[in-house]
Motif scaffolding. Structure first.
Motif, PDB file in Angstrom:
ATOM      1  N   LYS A   3       1.215   6.187  -7.096  1.00  0.00           N
ATOM      2  CA  LYS A   3       0.049   7.084  -7.093  1.00  0.00           C
ATOM      3  C   LYS A   3      -1.246   6.367  -7.471  1.00  0.00           C
ATOM      4  O   LYS A   3      -2.154   6.973  -8.041  1.00  0.00           O
ATOM      5  CB  LYS A   3       0.278   8.279  -8.047  1.00  0.00           C
ATOM      6  N   ASP A   4      -1.322   5.108  -7.137  1.00  0.00           N
ATOM      7  CA  ASP A   4      -2.544   4.333  -7.370  1.00  0.00           C
ATOM      8  C   ASP A   4      -3.293   4.273  -6.038  1.00  0.00           C
ATOM      9  O   ASP A   4      -3.201   3.301  -5.286  1.00  0.00           O
ATOM     10  CB  ASP A   4      -2.200   2.929  -7.874  1.00  0.00           C
ATOM     11  N   TYR A   5      -4.032   5.343  -5.756  1.00  0.00           N
ATOM     12  CA  TYR A   5      -4.628   5.502  -4.436  1.00  0.00           C
ATOM     13  C   TYR A   5      -5.747   4.494  -4.178  1.00  0.00           C
ATOM     14  O   TYR A   5      -5.893   4.002  -3.053  1.00  0.00           O
ATOM     15  CB  TYR A   5      -5.148   6.929  -4.284  1.00  0.00           C
TER      16      TYR A   5
ATOM     17  N   SER B 229       0.821  -1.207   0.000  1.00  0.00           N
ATOM     18  CA  SER B 229       0.000   0.000   0.000  1.00  0.00           C
ATOM     19  C   SER B 229       0.857   1.261   0.000  1.00  0.00           C
ATOM     20  O   SER B 229       0.561   2.226  -0.713  1.00  0.00           O
ATOM     21  CB  SER B 229      -0.922  -0.001   1.220  1.00  0.00           C
ATOM     22  N   ILE B 230       1.926   1.250   0.774  1.00  0.00           N
ATOM     23  CA  ILE B 230       2.832   2.408   0.810  1.00  0.00           C
ATOM     24  C   ILE B 230       3.425   2.662  -0.568  1.00  0.00           C
ATOM     25  O   ILE B 230       3.500   3.802  -1.042  1.00  0.00           O
ATOM     26  CB  ILE B 230       3.943   2.183   1.853  1.00  0.00           C
ATOM     27  N   LEU B 231       3.853   1.598  -1.229  1.00  0.00           N
ATOM     28  CA  LEU B 231       4.387   1.732  -2.587  1.00  0.00           C
ATOM     29  C   LEU B 231       3.329   2.286  -3.533  1.00  0.00           C
ATOM     30  O   LEU B 231       3.604   3.204  -4.321  1.00  0.00           O
ATOM     31  CB  LEU B 231       4.876   0.366  -3.080  1.00  0.00           C
ATOM     32  N   LEU B 232       2.124   1.738  -3.479  1.00  0.00           N
ATOM     33  CA  LEU B 232       1.057   2.171  -4.377  1.00  0.00           C
ATOM     34  C   LEU B 232       0.705   3.639  -4.169  1.00  0.00           C
ATOM     35  O   LEU B 232       0.530   4.387  -5.137  1.00  0.00           O
ATOM     36  CB  LEU B 232      -0.188   1.301  -4.146  1.00  0.00           C
TER      37      LEU B 232
ATOM     38  N   GLU C  69      -0.257   1.118  12.869  1.00  0.00           N
ATOM     39  CA  GLU C  69       0.424   1.652  11.688  1.00  0.00           C
ATOM     40  C   GLU C  69      -0.530   1.658  10.496  1.00  0.00           C
ATOM     41  O   GLU C  69      -0.623   2.652   9.760  1.00  0.00           O
ATOM     42  CB  GLU C  69       1.665   0.824  11.362  1.00  0.00           C
ATOM     43  N   ALA C  70      -1.229   0.553  10.307  1.00  0.00           N
ATOM     44  CA  ALA C  70      -2.169   0.453   9.192  1.00  0.00           C
ATOM     45  C   ALA C  70      -3.310   1.443   9.365  1.00  0.00           C
ATOM     46  O   ALA C  70      -3.749   2.089   8.403  1.00  0.00           O
ATOM     47  CB  ALA C  70      -2.698  -0.973   9.091  1.00  0.00           C
ATOM     48  N   ARG C  71      -3.812   1.578  10.580  1.00  0.00           N
ATOM     49  CA  ARG C  71      -4.934   2.487  10.821  1.00  0.00           C
ATOM     50  C   ARG C  71      -4.528   3.946  10.578  1.00  0.00           C
ATOM     51  O   ARG C  71      -5.301   4.725  10.008  1.00  0.00           O
ATOM     52  CB  ARG C  71      -5.459   2.309  12.248  1.00  0.00           C
ATOM     53  N   ARG C  72      -3.330   4.315  10.987  1.00  0.00           N
ATOM     54  CA  ARG C  72      -2.854   5.686  10.738  1.00  0.00           C
ATOM     55  C   ARG C  72      -2.691   5.947   9.247  1.00  0.00           C
ATOM     56  O   ARG C  72      -3.044   7.013   8.737  1.00  0.00           O
ATOM     57  CB  ARG C  72      -1.535   5.934  11.473  1.00  0.00           C
TER      58      ARG C  72
ATOM     59  N   VAL D 244      -7.376  -0.374  -1.081  1.00  0.00           N
ATOM     60  CA  VAL D 244      -7.820  -1.768  -0.974  1.00  0.00           C
ATOM     61  C   VAL D 244      -6.843  -2.573  -0.122  1.00  0.00           C
ATOM     62  O   VAL D 244      -7.241  -3.337   0.766  1.00  0.00           O
ATOM     63  CB  VAL D 244      -7.957  -2.409  -2.373  1.00  0.00           C
ATOM     64  N   GLN D 245      -5.550  -2.375  -0.359  1.00  0.00           N
ATOM     65  CA  GLN D 245      -4.537  -3.145   0.369  1.00  0.00           C
ATOM     66  C   GLN D 245      -4.502  -2.777   1.847  1.00  0.00           C
ATOM     67  O   GLN D 245      -4.409  -3.656   2.717  1.00  0.00           O
ATOM     68  CB  GLN D 245      -3.160  -2.946  -0.268  1.00  0.00           C
ATOM     69  N   ILE D 246      -4.584  -1.491   2.153  1.00  0.00           N
ATOM     70  CA  ILE D 246      -4.480  -1.089   3.554  1.00  0.00           C
ATOM     71  C   ILE D 246      -5.746  -1.485   4.319  1.00  0.00           C
ATOM     72  O   ILE D 246      -5.680  -1.867   5.504  1.00  0.00           O
ATOM     73  CB  ILE D 246      -4.198   0.437   3.687  1.00  0.00           C
TER      74      ILE D 246
END
Length: 211
Positions: free
Chosen positions: A159-161, A151-154, A180-183, A166-168
């Motif tokens: 820039k595929d928000y 998700s961080i990479l995307l 971390e995921a929630r933030r 979806v991933q996060i």
């Protein structure tokens, strides 16, 4: 040969545990001079050089020698990656080592995720990193860390928000306590999907206006 190798490595381990790192190095170097293909002695020597003597160059030299003796020595290759990946100037060499291991262990999700992280941060090869993250996720779909990394990479690099969201969100489903995921999700929603937040769409803004 195995007998001599065991005697040398056991002696070196005793010397090391007693605080005599220099003696352990001398013991192992003597053994290697007698039998240059003694990879067990070289692995122990590399470990002592890295961790006790802070001699990174000497440790790398031993790992390189092991791989010349035996290109299939995976422990030496993994150790070399661990040491060399810290410095960008070794990036191409490390990528070659990673690729050899990934080809050899195509079902090792942790290895593939590690390679993806390296591709993102050291090579800045974002498409390659994405491909690797997807492979890791396919192998271990219930691992939230892989999905957070992807998700961080995307979001930050590709820039595929929508896909990053979806991933996060899937990572949060897998591990609801992951702060971390929630933030990361909260930040993404505020930046790119604000209209979907409660009270922030058109009607929400209209209702907040003074009467």
């Amino acid at each position: 040969m195995a007998d001599m190798s065991r005697k040398a490595t056991e002696k070196a381990k005793r010397q090391r545990s007693s605080g005599n790192g220099a003696g352990a190095v001398a013991t192992l170097r003597e053994r290697i001079s007698e039998e240059p293909t003694d990879n067990a002695a070289r692995m122990l020597l590399a470990d002592i050089l890295f961790n006790d003597m802070r001699d990174e160059g000497g440790g790398v030299e031993q790992l390189d020698a092991i791989l010349r003796n035996d290109p299939g020595h995976d422990d030496a290759r993994k150790a070399l990656i661990t040491v060399l990946k810290k410095k960008r100037r070794h990036a191409e060499e490390v990528a070659c080592h990673y690729q050899i291991l990934v080809d050899r262990y195509p079902d090792d999700d942790a290895l593939i995720n590690s390679y993806a992280i390296f591709c993102k941060y050291q090579l800045t090869e974002f498409d390659k990193a994405a491909e690797l993250y997807e492979r890791a996720i396919d192998l271990a779909p219930n691992n939230p860390d892989y999905r957070i990394n992807y998700s961080i990479l995307l979001v930050k690099d590709l820039k595929d928000y929508a896909k990053g969201r979806v991933q996060i969100e899937r990572a949060i489903e897998l591990d609801p306590s992951n702060t971390e995921a929630r933030r990361a999700h909260e930040k993404l929603m505020k930046r790119k999907f604000r209209d979907e937040l409660p009270g922030t769409g058109f009607l929400g803004r209209f209702r907040r206006k003074p009467r």
